[in-house]
Design an enzyme around this catalytic site. Sequence first.
Site, short mmCIF file in Angstrom:
data_model
loop_
_atom_site.label_atom_id
_atom_site.label_comp_id
_atom_site.label_asym_id
_atom_site.label_seq_id
_atom_site.Cartn_x
_atom_site.Cartn_y
_atom_site.Cartn_z
N VAL A 178 0.86 -1.18 0.00
CA VAL A 178 0.00 0.00 0.00
C VAL A 178 0.90 1.23 0.00
O VAL A 178 1.91 1.26 0.70
CB VAL A 178 -0.91 0.03 1.25
N CYS A 179 0.53 2.21 -0.81
CA CYS A 179 1.25 3.48 -0.82
C CYS A 179 2.73 3.24 -1.15
O CYS A 179 3.05 2.46 -2.04
CB CYS A 179 1.05 4.15 0.54
N SER A 180 3.63 3.88 -0.43
CA SER A 180 5.05 3.76 -0.75
C SER A 180 5.64 2.42 -0.35
O SER A 180 6.84 2.18 -0.57
CB SER A 180 5.85 4.89 -0.07
N SER A 220 1.88 3.45 -6.49
CA SER A 220 2.36 3.89 -5.18
C SER A 220 1.67 5.21 -4.87
O SER A 220 0.80 5.66 -5.64
CB SER A 220 3.88 4.08 -5.20
#
Length: 245
Positions: free
Chosen positions: A100-102, A120
């Site tokens: 998830v995300c970065s 990302s």
Amino acid sequence: MPQIAIVVYPHFTALDFVGPYEVLRALPGAEIRFVWHEPGPVVADSGVLAIGATHSFDETPAPDIVLVPGGPGTAATARDEKVLDWLRAVAPAASWVTSVCSGSIVLAAAGLLDGARATSHWSMLPMLRTFGVTPVDDERIVVLPDRHVATAAGVSAGIDLALWLAGQVAGQRRAETIQLMIEYDPQPPFDSGHRSKASKSTLAAATALLARDTLDPATLSAGTKLAWDRAIATIRGNRTRVKQP
């Protein structure tokens, strides 16, 4: 009984994994593990919230599902060989390895996204490219079915990812039931949740707020070191290709 390992590391962003956790814990027979080097408290990016790592990496050699959240601590985690070695070891047998995300930067650093598409947080998309990954800015979830890898966009996209995972593991009916249980029916009062929708002033303000998180000396140092790692790897790779007949 699926064993779900959620990696927690210093300076994680809470919603990145708390949202998915609320979804995945409702899977039939799910065993949730918060994994880190050793059991104990791990502090979020706020410096206030702490989560307890329940198991070490060594205690979790064969999870069915892996989820790596994002946060300002991503750069340091992407240089942590214990984390990377564990991901490389568990990925082949796992049903799904996700981020998830970065958190996708950590997967990329482990070599799990080589030559692939991934998403990302929008602020981290350029970093994905330094790992030889094609960054995707217009998809909430990017799935690599041949690798059993899936990446989600920034923060709140983790809930979307988890519901998709629930559908893969337990079927659409169960996933829809979980969605209703958590009453996930987004109807935000504003429409600036993607860069394509946000005004220039909103984008500038968001960028400034995100930059504030990187001003911590440790975070700034880790980010600089990761950027140097990638620059050196690129130079060495180019030289190797030039020498090939």
